[in-house]
Design an enzyme around this catalytic site. Structure first.
Site, PDB file in Angstrom:
ATOM      1  N   SER A 187       1.186  -1.484   0.092  1.00 31.81           N
ATOM      2  CA  SER A 187       0.076   0.007   0.374  1.00 31.81           C
ATOM      3  C   SER A 187       1.201   1.395  -0.305  1.00 31.81           C
ATOM      4  O   SER A 187       2.026   1.134   0.543  1.00 31.81           O
ATOM      5  CB  SER A 187      -1.008   0.129   1.779  1.00 31.81           C
ATOM      6  OG  SER A 187      -1.468   1.474   1.060  1.00 31.81           O
ATOM      7  N   TYR A 218      -3.732  -0.329   9.710  1.00 28.89           N
ATOM      8  CA  TYR A 218      -3.508  -0.721   7.762  1.00 28.89           C
ATOM      9  C   TYR A 218      -1.911  -0.571   7.428  1.00 28.89           C
ATOM     10  O   TYR A 218      -1.297  -1.115   6.951  1.00 28.89           O
ATOM     11  CB  TYR A 218      -4.842  -0.890   7.356  1.00 28.89           C
ATOM     12  CG  TYR A 218      -4.759  -0.524   5.916  1.00 28.89           C
ATOM     13  CD1 TYR A 218      -5.320  -2.016   5.716  1.00 28.89           C
ATOM     14  CD2 TYR A 218      -4.111   0.087   4.581  1.00 28.89           C
ATOM     15  CE1 TYR A 218      -4.969  -2.475   4.345  1.00 28.89           C
ATOM     16  CE2 TYR A 218      -4.272  -0.126   3.617  1.00 28.89           C
ATOM     17  CZ  TYR A 218      -4.695  -1.579   3.255  1.00 28.89           C
ATOM     18  OH  TYR A 218      -5.042  -2.282   2.271  1.00 28.89           O
TER      19      TYR A 218
END
Length: 257
Positions: free
Chosen positions: A149, A162
Site C-alpha cells: 500500500s 492498516y
C-alpha cells in the site's frame, strides 16, 4: 505468443495460490495468472464469490479451483495453506492479496483491531511463505508476491493500523528476498494507488475525495483491478528472475508527486 515471449511470461505448468482472489486486486491478479497458464487456487472467505470467480475463469478455459479459508487465526491460516495444495499440488507462485482495512480514528484503535489487522495482513503472508517457500527452493523456482500500500511508504488517507501492517509486509518481503536469495525464489511487492475495489467501498461513497485522488495521479484516473495483470504476470514468471526485494508501484504515478 512467440516462443521467446513464452519463455519470459508464460505460466504454463506453474501452480499459483492467490489469497483474496475472489475480489478486487486479488481477483484481477488471479484472473491474469490463470489466463497466462497457471493452475490457480483462489483462497477467500466468501464461498459464493469464490464460486462465481472460479466459474467465470473455467468458462474462459482456465484451470482454477477455490478454497474457502479464514486467515484471521493461526489455525485458519494453516488450514487454508494445507487445503490450497490439494487441487494442483504445491504452488510455484504465492500472491498475498487478502487484507482487512479497519480504520477507526487513531485514538479509538483497540488491541483487538490491531491483532485482527496484523494477523490477516502480515502474519498470514509470513506463515504462508514459511509453508511454501522451502518447497519452492527445493524445486529451484518460486515467486512470493505481496500486495502492499502507499501507506507502507507515507502517511496517506488515515493510515492507521492498516499502514502499519503494510509496512510490516514490505519489511517481510525484503527479509524473504534476502533469505531465499540464490535458490530461485524471489519476493516482491506490488504497491497500488487508490484502486476501486470493495476494500475501499467506504471511501468511494465520497465522490469529491475519489475525484481528488484521481487528480493526484499522473494518468488522471484511479486504479482498477485489471491494472495489476501485467505486473503480476511479470513478477510470477521467468522474466523476473533477477528482480527481488523490490516494491513495484502500480499507481498511475500518484507516488511520483
Amino acid at each position: 505468443m512467440s516462443t521467446y515471449l513464452e519463455s519470459l511470461f508464460s505460466l504454463e505448468g506453474r501452480t499459483a495460490v492467490v489469497t483474496g482472489g475472489s475480489s478486487g486486486i486479488g481477483r484481477g491478479i488471479a484472473t491474469a495468472l490463470a489466463r497466462a497458464g497457471a493452475s490457480t487456487v483462489i483462497v477467500a472467505r466468501g464461498e459464493e464469490r469464490i464460486a462465481e470467480t472460479v466459474r467465470e475463469l473455467q468458462d474462459s478455459g482456465c484451470t482454477v479451483a477455490g478454497v474457502v479459508g479464514d486467515l484471521s487465526t493461526r489455525d485458519g491460516i494453516r488450514a487454508a495453506a494445507d487445503a490450497a495444495v490439494e487441487p494442483f499440488g504445491e504452488p510455484d507462485v504465492l500472491v498475498n492479496s487478502a487484507g482487512i482495512n479497519i480504520r477507526p480514528s487513531f485514538a479509538d484503535i483497540t488491541e483487538a483491531d490491531w491483532d485482527a489487522t496484523m494477523t490477516v495482513n502480515a502474519l498470514a503472508p509470513f506463515l504462508l511463505g514459511q509453508r511454501y517457500a522451502p518447497g519452492m527452493a527445493d524445486r529451484g523456482f518460486g515467486r512470493l508476491i505481496h500486495i502492499s500500500s502507499q501507506q507502507a511508504h507515507r502517511a496517506f488517507a488515515s493510515s492507521g493500523i492498516y499502514g502499519a501492517s503494510k509496512g510490516a509486509v514490505e519489511s517481510l518481503m525484503r527479509s524473504e528476498a534476502e533469505a531465499w536469495g540464490g535458490t530461485g525464489v524471489t519476493s516482491n511487492t506490488l504497491v497500488p494507488g487508490f484502486v476501486l475495489t470493495p476494500l475501499n467501498a467506504r471511501l468511494q461513497e465520497d465522490p469529491v475525495q475519489v475525484a481528488a485522488l484521481a487528480a493526484r495521479t499522473m494518468i488522471g484516473r484511479n486504479g482498477l483491478p485489471s491494472d495489476f495483470a501485467g505486473a503480476a504476470v511479470f513478477l510470477a514468471g521467468a522474466g523476473s528472475a533477477y528482480v527481488t526485494g523490490h516494491s513495484l508501484f502500480v499507481d498511475g504515478g500518484l507516488s511520483a508527486h
